[in-house]
Design an enzyme around this catalytic site. Structure first.
Site, PDB file in Angstrom:
ATOM      1  N   THR A  64      38.573  32.309  52.055  1.00 58.33           N
ATOM      2  CA  THR A  64      38.993  32.828  50.764  1.00 58.33           C
ATOM      3  C   THR A  64      37.850  32.612  49.770  1.00 58.33           C
ATOM      4  OG1 THR A  64      40.771  32.783  49.129  1.00 58.33           O
ATOM      5  CG2 THR A  64      40.273  30.692  50.202  1.00 58.33           C
ATOM      6  N   LYS A 109      34.375  35.132  50.996  1.00 53.18           N
ATOM      7  CA  LYS A 109      34.791  36.327  51.734  1.00 53.18           C
ATOM      8  C   LYS A 109      33.642  37.320  51.965  1.00 53.18           C
ATOM      9  CE  LYS A 109      39.239  37.615  50.921  1.00 53.18           C
ATOM     10  NZ  LYS A 109      40.475  38.002  50.219  1.00 53.18           N
ATOM     11  N   ASP A 155      43.831  42.112  54.498  1.00 59.13           N
ATOM     12  CA  ASP A 155      44.492  42.344  53.206  1.00 59.13           C
ATOM     13  C   ASP A 155      45.145  43.731  53.136  1.00 59.13           C
ATOM     14  OD1 ASP A 155      43.975  39.854  52.121  1.00 59.13           O
ATOM     15  OD2 ASP A 155      42.106  40.482  51.176  1.00 59.13           O
ATOM     16  N   GLY A 172      38.133  45.340  41.001  1.00 56.29           N
ATOM     17  CA  GLY A 172      37.454  44.118  41.445  1.00 56.29           C
ATOM     18  C   GLY A 172      37.500  43.994  42.950  1.00 56.29           C
TER      19      GLY A 172
HETATM   20  P1  ATR Z   1      39.188  40.135  42.020  1.00 56.62           P
HETATM   21  O1  ATR Z   1      38.064  39.962  42.978  1.00 56.62           O
HETATM   22  O2  ATR Z   1      40.268  39.110  42.163  1.00 56.62           O
HETATM   23  O3  ATR Z   1      39.743  41.518  42.003  1.00 56.62           O
HETATM   24  P2  ATR Z   1      37.493  40.515  39.706  1.00 56.62           P
HETATM   25  O4  ATR Z   1      36.433  41.082  40.580  1.00 56.62           O
HETATM   26  O5  ATR Z   1      37.095  39.567  38.629  1.00 56.62           O
HETATM   27  O6  ATR Z   1      38.580  39.769  40.582  1.00 56.62           O
HETATM   28  O7  ATR Z   1      38.326  41.712  39.100  1.00 56.62           O
HETATM   29  C1  ATR Z   1      39.328  41.521  38.183  1.00 56.62           C
HETATM   30  C2  ATR Z   1      39.893  42.880  37.773  1.00 56.62           C
HETATM   31  O8  ATR Z   1      40.778  42.691  36.662  1.00 56.62           O
HETATM   32  C3  ATR Z   1      38.824  43.855  37.312  1.00 56.62           C
HETATM   33  O9  ATR Z   1      39.249  45.165  37.615  1.00 56.62           O
HETATM   34  C4  ATR Z   1      38.816  43.604  35.807  1.00 56.62           C
HETATM   35  O10 ATR Z   1      38.306  44.659  35.040  1.00 56.62           O
HETATM   36  P3  ATR Z   1      36.702  44.754  34.778  1.00 56.62           P
HETATM   37  O11 ATR Z   1      36.111  45.336  36.012  1.00 56.62           O
HETATM   38  O12 ATR Z   1      36.598  45.673  33.607  1.00 56.62           O
HETATM   39  O13 ATR Z   1      36.240  43.355  34.508  1.00 56.62           O
HETATM   40  C5  ATR Z   1      40.295  43.455  35.553  1.00 56.62           C
HETATM   41  N1  ATR Z   1      40.566  42.740  34.302  1.00 56.62           N
HETATM   42  C6  ATR Z   1      40.464  41.418  34.081  1.00 56.62           C
HETATM   43  N2  ATR Z   1      40.793  41.108  32.812  1.00 56.62           N
HETATM   44  C7  ATR Z   1      41.112  42.291  32.202  1.00 56.62           C
HETATM   45  C8  ATR Z   1      41.531  42.658  30.872  1.00 56.62           C
HETATM   46  N3  ATR Z   1      41.709  41.740  29.916  1.00 56.62           N
HETATM   47  N4  ATR Z   1      41.776  43.962  30.616  1.00 56.62           N
HETATM   48  C9  ATR Z   1      41.607  44.898  31.580  1.00 56.62           C
HETATM   49  N5  ATR Z   1      41.204  44.619  32.845  1.00 56.62           N
HETATM   50  C10 ATR Z   1      40.961  43.330  33.158  1.00 56.62           C
END
Ligand code: ATR
Length: 289
Positions: free
Chosen positions: A71, A75, A111, A141
């Site tokens: 994790t 990953k 997943d 993300g």
């Molecule tokens: P993970 O690997 O768990 O998906 P990540 O790569 O940090 O984590 O992605 C988090 C997701 O939540 C992204 O799509 C992020 O948008 P950005 O690409 O613009 O960063 C989204 N996200 C997190 N906080 C947000 C917020 N306050 N408003 C809108 N989108 C958010």
């Protein structure tokens, strides 16, 4: 398998950094007990700089593990370090399940399987007429990749990826094919209108993170709304969708189903995702609140 391991009970791991919040030991521990298997499933904290050595020890049979889960933050690194990453893991660019076979470390990513199996189990016909319908994915993300590929492979006609940073959504659209389209957040209302499926893969609505209200009432009457966030279990997106009269599926089932293929590989029995197992994790989530 080497004779040195024959007398030991099979062991599997989950490794991350940090690792103490992982629910995987509870899930696999439940199945080991249920099937009366003399095996172990251990949480092993491994810092990023030590991860390559951890994989080496696994490869050489020095760690007494037959495989395990990886994790955050390992990953992506796992893909480069293992001997054989399958097509699913390579396309996603991340692995979550490893196993040892003939001295080689193999990797896959379960997943997407967990995401689909959860929906199949909880929302009959959620993918009905998929090729004629569109799906909306919020977030671009790491967690969104497996979801986008799973929806593509299930045959959805168009997969709209909506993200605060549209450039990240565009990277996924470029990478995963012509049926994937990237959008800015302000396109969401229009995309949901008449839509058949919505999934949140962003961290919005996770414990402590507010989410902007979304109007789901314009979606098709038989639309399904799901969230891969499971803490809290009833996320804001699921609550709004329920209020709009839509079917919802929470994200806990994805966590449980993604664990099935690994357990089967390491311990030789395909386990069930039962209501009893679900309750074990629900109790644990509630204990933390
Ligand atoms: P993970 O690997 O768990 O998906 P990540 O790569 O940090 O984590 O992605 C988090 C997701 O939540 C992204 O799509 C992020 O948008 P950005 O690409 O613009 O960063 C989204 N996200 C997190 N906080 C947000 C917020 N306050 N408003 C809108 N989108 C958010």
């Amino acid at each position: 398998m080497g004779s040195s391991m024959d007398r030991r009970s099979p062991g599997a791991f989950v490794t991350g950094f940090p690792i103490r919040h992982s629910r995987s030991p509870l899930i696999h521990g439940h199945w080991l007990k249920e099937h009366g298997i003399d095996g172990r499933y251990d949480a092993v904290e491994v810092a990023p700089q030590d991860f390559a050595a951890f994989i080496d020890r696994l490869r050489h049979g020095e760690s007494a593990f037959v495989g395990g889960n990886v994790t955050l933050p390992h990953k992506e690194a796992a893909i480069a370090l293992v001997d054989e990453a399958d097509e699913t893991a390579r396309e996603i660019g991340a692995a979550n399940t490893l196993w040892l076979n003939d001295g080689k470390v193999h990797a896959t990513n379960t997943d997407g399987y967990g995401f689909l199996a959860n929906l199949d189990a909880a929302a009959a016909a959620w993918d009905k007429d998929a090729s004629a319908r569109s799906a909306v994915v919020l977030g671009a993300g790491g967690a969104s990749r497996a979801v986008i590929l799973a929806l593509r492979d299930r045959g959805f006609g168009t997969i709209h990826v909506v993200n605060r940073t549209p450039e990240r959504a565009q990277v996924l659209a470029d990478r995963f094919g012509s049926r994937i389209e990237a959008h800015r957040l302000d396109a969401l209302a229009e995309l949901l209108d008449g839509g058949g499926f919505f999934v949140n893969t962003s961290s919005l609505g996770m414990d402590g993170n507010d989410a902007p209200p979304i109007d789901f009432t314009t979606m098709a009457g038989d639309a399904v709304v799901t969230d891969i966030v499971y803490a809290p279990l009833h996320t804001p997106f699921l609550r709004w969708a329920t209020a709009a009269g839509l079917r919802t599926v929470d994200g806990l089932g994805m966590l449980l189903h993604q664990a099935v293929p690994g357990f089967e590989r390491w311990f030789g029995v395909r386990p069930n995702v039962s209501a009893q197992l679900r309750q074990v994790i629900v109790d644990d989530l509630e204990g933390e609140r």
